[in-house]
Write a protein that holds these residues in place. Structure first.
Motif, PDB file in Angstrom:
ATOM      1  N   ALA A   1       5.940   8.773  -4.019  1.00 20.81           N
ATOM      2  CA  ALA A   1       6.890   8.888  -2.860  1.00 20.81           C
ATOM      3  C   ALA A   1       6.759  10.477  -2.217  1.00 20.81           C
ATOM      4  O   ALA A   1       6.865  10.661  -0.953  1.00 20.81           O
ATOM      5  N   LEU A   2       6.115  11.307  -2.848  1.00 22.14           N
ATOM      6  CA  LEU A   2       5.926  12.566  -2.689  1.00 22.14           C
ATOM      7  C   LEU A   2       4.676  12.796  -1.615  1.00 22.14           C
ATOM      8  O   LEU A   2       4.634  13.782  -0.825  1.00 22.14           O
ATOM      9  N   ARG A   3       3.919  11.868  -1.595  1.00 27.51           N
ATOM     10  CA  ARG A   3       2.765  11.517  -0.795  1.00 27.51           C
ATOM     11  C   ARG A   3       2.570  10.382  -0.218  1.00 27.51           C
ATOM     12  O   ARG A   3       1.678   9.437  -0.230  1.00 27.51           O
ATOM     13  N   MET A   4       3.699   9.924   0.558  1.00 26.18           N
ATOM     14  CA  MET A   4       3.912   8.658   1.038  1.00 26.18           C
ATOM     15  C   MET A   4       2.699   8.273   1.966  1.00 26.18           C
ATOM     16  O   MET A   4       2.519   7.102   1.920  1.00 26.18           O
ATOM     17  N   GLU A   5       2.087   9.303   2.628  1.00 30.92           N
ATOM     18  CA  GLU A   5       1.224   8.650   3.688  1.00 30.92           C
ATOM     19  C   GLU A   5      -0.094   8.213   2.893  1.00 30.92           C
ATOM     20  O   GLU A   5      -0.932   7.476   3.447  1.00 30.92           O
TER      21      GLU A   5
ATOM     22  N   ASN B   1       7.292   7.049  -8.410  1.00 29.04           N
ATOM     23  CA  ASN B   1       6.011   6.285  -8.281  1.00 29.04           C
ATOM     24  C   ASN B   1       6.638   5.333  -7.397  1.00 29.04           C
ATOM     25  O   ASN B   1       7.714   4.685  -7.517  1.00 29.04           O
ATOM     26  N   VAL B   2       5.753   5.001  -6.489  1.00 28.52           N
ATOM     27  CA  VAL B   2       6.349   3.717  -5.636  1.00 28.52           C
ATOM     28  C   VAL B   2       5.598   2.520  -6.256  1.00 28.52           C
ATOM     29  O   VAL B   2       4.440   2.585  -6.618  1.00 28.52           O
ATOM     30  N   LEU B   3       6.584   1.290  -6.280  1.00 29.26           N
ATOM     31  CA  LEU B   3       5.955   0.285  -6.805  1.00 29.26           C
ATOM     32  C   LEU B   3       5.800  -0.776  -5.959  1.00 29.26           C
ATOM     33  O   LEU B   3       6.643  -0.631  -4.813  1.00 29.26           O
ATOM     34  N   THR B   4       5.261  -1.799  -6.267  1.00 30.98           N
ATOM     35  CA  THR B   4       5.277  -3.064  -5.147  1.00 30.98           C
ATOM     36  C   THR B   4       6.417  -3.780  -5.177  1.00 30.98           C
ATOM     37  O   THR B   4       7.005  -3.990  -4.050  1.00 30.98           O
TER      38      THR B   4
ATOM     39  N   GLY C   1      -0.130  -2.688   3.241  1.00 30.13           N
ATOM     40  CA  GLY C   1       1.054  -2.210   3.939  1.00 30.13           C
ATOM     41  C   GLY C   1       1.135  -0.901   3.628  1.00 30.13           C
ATOM     42  O   GLY C   1       0.741  -0.141   3.020  1.00 30.13           O
ATOM     43  N   THR C   2       2.176  -0.274   4.448  1.00 33.26           N
ATOM     44  CA  THR C   2       2.787   1.188   4.153  1.00 33.26           C
ATOM     45  C   THR C   2       4.047   1.280   3.738  1.00 33.26           C
ATOM     46  O   THR C   2       4.700   0.165   3.807  1.00 33.26           O
ATOM     47  N   LYS C   3       4.428   2.099   3.541  1.00 28.63           N
ATOM     48  CA  LYS C   3       5.990   2.699   3.099  1.00 28.63           C
ATOM     49  C   LYS C   3       6.418   3.847   3.844  1.00 28.63           C
ATOM     50  O   LYS C   3       5.509   4.795   4.112  1.00 28.63           O
TER      51      LYS C   3
END
Ligand code: SF4
Ligand code: SF4
Length: 435
Positions: A345-349, A327-330, A58-60
């Motif tokens: 999150a600074l490189r969400m892509e 940091n993006v987390l599950t 999935g993406t965010k």
């Protein structure tokens, strides 16, 4: 398709057909049990849920609807079934100063304002200094966002109570009522701590901004007994209690004890949940009421299961959990230095949710009569941890299904016939090394 074998008030046997994938509940002759509200020929538009899996990550999004901020996984309690315990060592350590750099970073990635901002621990009040930095600034930037927090309530002070009131933070006080002993010391037993809990409840109650929430465990599975416990302690018949859910097994400690139920305990869970619908107690508990309402709404609308995501919503691109290093987390219960750190999150892509499995990829969920009530348990568990968590959810779901049948249709659910598939726990045999 399942056949629900029920009995009515006269003791007669009644059979209903239930298809959880079409949300169709019909009599034996095919007539619907509930008349649908959808205009004939114009079914409500249902969007397919994104089905995440390790091979289809999935993406965010940078404009989340729900933003969960993990302050740290530290806690002053050590609950025996904690779903974060196995993740504590993998959290990225953050200091109070990181709260300010987190806010600075937000300028570089967050677009728009989330509807909901949640502050998560561990125990979030261990991180009150971080909250003092974050909350006022986030309130200034997103004045319409709803703030919320789950706390064990044991660290409340008058300063914190005032802070919560000033920023109108919705509070879920996590406490197991009569089953609190499996979690540790009871803050209700400490006059000073209890005084602050009561003060917070008194302040939050009129605005409907606080609930007491428990986890259903083998020794503490009666919703009515729990609500009455809180009502007695707070001397308030209108106390609002709910559930974080039924205990899940996120590690070996939970699998070795508090997450395991005997058949008698499952029976007690199913019966007490179902009875709480008969007596009306369930209607006072948001977690039970919402599940029952959604179930009936799905049936009225014929909601296809293809539109169903995971129960917690963390498979969605617009639900985002981050720590103070961005940091993006599950999810908020995981640590960034484990596989659950999904990127920055600074490189969400570049972020990929590749740790989780949508229920549609689990054979048992597709053959489960309580799918609509469960939502697939925890999306990142597998093996025995998933099998046991699934069984606990299954038994809880059966109790709710029976309760809805009793309350809405005057029928008691006796058994379910059909191709129900259940996961099997692996048998492991310890092998000693031979030199
Ligand atoms: S009870 Fe188990 S099989 Fe059924 S939906 Fe939940 S996780 Fe899936
Ligand atoms: S993924 Fe969802 S269900 Fe699993 S621990 Fe995280 S919030 Fe809970």
């Amino acid at each position: 398709m399942f056949i629900l074998h029920c009995t009515n008030a006269a003791g007669e046997s009644v059979r209903l057909r239930y298809d959880p994938h079409a949300s169709a509940l019909t009599n034996q002759d095919g007539s619907p049990v509930l008349a649908g509200k959808a205009e004939p020929g114009r079914p409500p538009p249902f969007e397919d849920a994104v089905r995440v899996s390790p091979s289809q990550p999935g993406t965010k999004r940078t404009d989340p609807v729900v933003l969960k901020i993990q302050l740290g996984l530290g806690c002053n309690y050590s609950c025996s079934y904690c779903n974060q315990a196995s993740q504590v060592d993998s959290m990225a350590l953050t200091r109070t100063a990181d709260a300010q750099s987190f806010l600075n970073d937000l300028d570089n990635w967050l677009e728009g304002a989330p509807d909901q901002i949640e502050f998560w621990g561990g125990e979030p009040l261990l991180y009150f200094r971080k909250l003092q930095v974050l909350v006022p600034e986030l309130d200034r930037r997103s004045p319409d966002a709803e703030f919320s927090m789950v706390t064990n309530g044991s660290l409340l002070t008058q300063e914190i109570v005032d802070f919560i009131a000033a920023y109108d933070i919705r509070i879920t006080l996590s406490h197991d009522g009569p089953g609190q002993h499996v979690r540790g010391a009871d803050p209700f037993d400490d006059p000073q701590r209890f005084g602050f809990i009561r003060a917070l409840w008194t302040e939050r109650k009129p605005r409907q901004r606080m609930i007491f929430s428990s986890v259903l465990t083998p020794e503490n599975c009666d919703p009515t007994a729990m609500r009455q416990w809180f009502a007695r302690k707070l001397d308030d018949e209108d106390v609002v209690t709910s559930f974080e859910g039924v205990v899940a097994t996120h590690d070996d400690r939970a699998l070795a004890g508090p997450g395991i139920w005997s058949s008698e305990q499952y029976e007690r869970l199913r019966t007490s949940v179902a009875k709480s619908f008969e007596t009306g107690e369930a209607l006072r508990m948001p977690a039970l009421l919402e599940r029952a309402r959604n179930f009936l709404k799905f049936i009225e609308q014929g909601t296809p299961s293809s539109s169903m995501g995971q129960k917690c919503g963390m498979d969605r691109s617009d639900h985002l959990a981050v720590d103070l290093h961005s940091n993006v987390l599950t999810c908020q219960n995981t640590g960034a230095t484990s596989k659950h750190g999904l990127g920055s999150a600074l490189r969400m892509e570049e972020v990929q949710l590749d740790t989780s499995t949508h229920w549609a990829y689990r054979e048992h969920c597709s053959h489960c009569p309580v799918l609509q009530l469960c939502g697939g348990s925890c999306m990142y568990l597998d093996g025995d941890q998933f099998a046991q968590s699934c069984e606990n959810e299954f038994q809880f779901g059966l109790g709710i299904l029976d309760g809805v049948m009793r309350r809405a249709f005057g029928l008691k659910l006796e058994r379910i016939e059909g191709d129900v598939r259940r996961p099997v726990m692996r048998k492991t045999i310890a092998i000693a090394a031979v030199h």
